[in-house]
Design a protein around this motif. Structure first.
Motif, PDB file in Angstrom:
ATOM      1  N   PHE A 219      55.383  85.360  26.409  1.00 42.99           N
ATOM      2  CA  PHE A 219      54.623  83.841  25.520  1.00 42.99           C
ATOM      3  C   PHE A 219      55.597  84.043  24.112  1.00 42.99           C
ATOM      4  CE2 PHE A 219      51.036  85.311  27.667  1.00 42.99           C
ATOM      5  CZ  PHE A 219      50.166  84.128  27.809  1.00 42.99           C
ATOM      6  N   SER A 220      55.953  83.166  23.893  1.00 46.18           N
ATOM      7  CA  SER A 220      56.380  83.455  22.303  1.00 46.18           C
ATOM      8  C   SER A 220      55.114  83.256  21.225  1.00 46.18           C
ATOM      9  CB  SER A 220      57.778  82.261  22.208  1.00 46.18           C
ATOM     10  OG  SER A 220      57.209  80.972  22.149  1.00 46.18           O
ATOM     11  N   ALA A 221      55.394  83.583  19.789  1.00 45.90           N
ATOM     12  CA  ALA A 221      53.716  83.404  19.649  1.00 45.90           C
ATOM     13  C   ALA A 221      54.499  83.474  17.923  1.00 45.90           C
ATOM     14  CB  ALA A 221      53.144  84.575  19.336  1.00 45.90           C
ATOM     15  N   THR A 222      53.987  83.369  16.829  1.00 43.63           N
ATOM     16  CA  THR A 222      53.891  83.990  15.635  1.00 43.63           C
ATOM     17  C   THR A 222      53.143  84.808  15.165  1.00 43.63           C
ATOM     18  OG1 THR A 222      54.633  80.659  14.752  1.00 43.63           O
ATOM     19  CG2 THR A 222      54.188  82.186  13.318  1.00 43.63           C
ATOM     20  N   PRO A 223      54.344  85.393  14.245  1.00 42.36           N
ATOM     21  CA  PRO A 223      53.554  86.961  13.574  1.00 42.36           C
ATOM     22  C   PRO A 223      52.999  86.209  12.229  1.00 42.36           C
ATOM     23  CG  PRO A 223      55.434  87.527  13.546  1.00 42.36           C
ATOM     24  CD  PRO A 223      55.264  85.396  14.553  1.00 42.36           C
ATOM     25  N   VAL A 224      51.691  86.505  12.160  1.00 44.47           N
ATOM     26  CA  VAL A 224      50.972  85.617  10.735  1.00 44.47           C
ATOM     27  C   VAL A 224      50.983  86.561   9.738  1.00 44.47           C
ATOM     28  CG1 VAL A 224      48.900  84.493   9.716  1.00 44.47           C
ATOM     29  CG2 VAL A 224      49.567  83.920  12.167  1.00 44.47           C
ATOM     30  N   TYR A 225      50.539  87.898  10.098  1.00 41.50           N
ATOM     31  CA  TYR A 225      49.815  89.015   8.861  1.00 41.50           C
ATOM     32  C   TYR A 225      49.686  90.095   9.531  1.00 41.50           C
ATOM     33  CZ  TYR A 225      45.407  87.774   8.450  1.00 41.50           C
ATOM     34  OH  TYR A 225      44.274  87.298   8.839  1.00 41.50           O
TER      35      TYR A 225
END
Length: 145
Positions: A101-107
């Protein structure tokens, strides 16, 4: 047909199916990867095994949090590949079915919970060289290089 990376299965060896979910986490032209120091040193995409009854997205969130301490959002399935490997930490031969998967690292929520894992930020070009398996490198290359 699902693409295979790495060594072909050994003749006569029984393999246990081990599905897993792994993430390419990009932020400001850097990728968040894990450095596992035991049982051997290896750079990896964060992620891991999908537990029985668990779906891939839930496993992805859980595994990324355990291995990196980061909360992620917006996972998007990129593809799947298989590898036939010996997993010394489980003393088993596995057919790893790797969902990428691609995903966004938020915090960052906390330090990694998984023993022997540390967070590393690398460029996509570095990741395409240092990641420990051909399948992970293939998906990073297909996204960035």
């Amino acid at each position: 047909m699902i693409r295979r990376f790495g060594e072909p299965p050994l003749k006569g060896q029984t393999y246990r199916l081990r599905p897993g979910a792994y993430a390419i986490l990009a932020r400001e032209n850097r990728l968040l990867v894990t450095l596992q120091s035991k049982p051997y040193v290896e750079f990896q995409l964060p992620g891991g095994g999908i537990d029985p009854g668990e779906n891939a997205i839930a496993a992805l969130h859980r595994e990324v949090k355990e291995e990196t301490g980061w909360k992620i959002s917006n996972p998007r399935h990129l593809g799947t590949f298989r590898r036939f490997v010996f997993m010394p930490e489980y003393d088993m031969w596995a057919e790893k079915l790797c969902h990428i998967f691609s995903a966004t690292p938020v915090y960052a929520l906390h330090d990694p919970l998984e023993e022997f894992h540390s967070v590393q930020w690398v460029t996509p070009e570095e990741a395409a060289v240092i990641l420990g398996n051909d399948g992970d490198r293939y998906f990073v290359n297909s996204m960035f290089c």
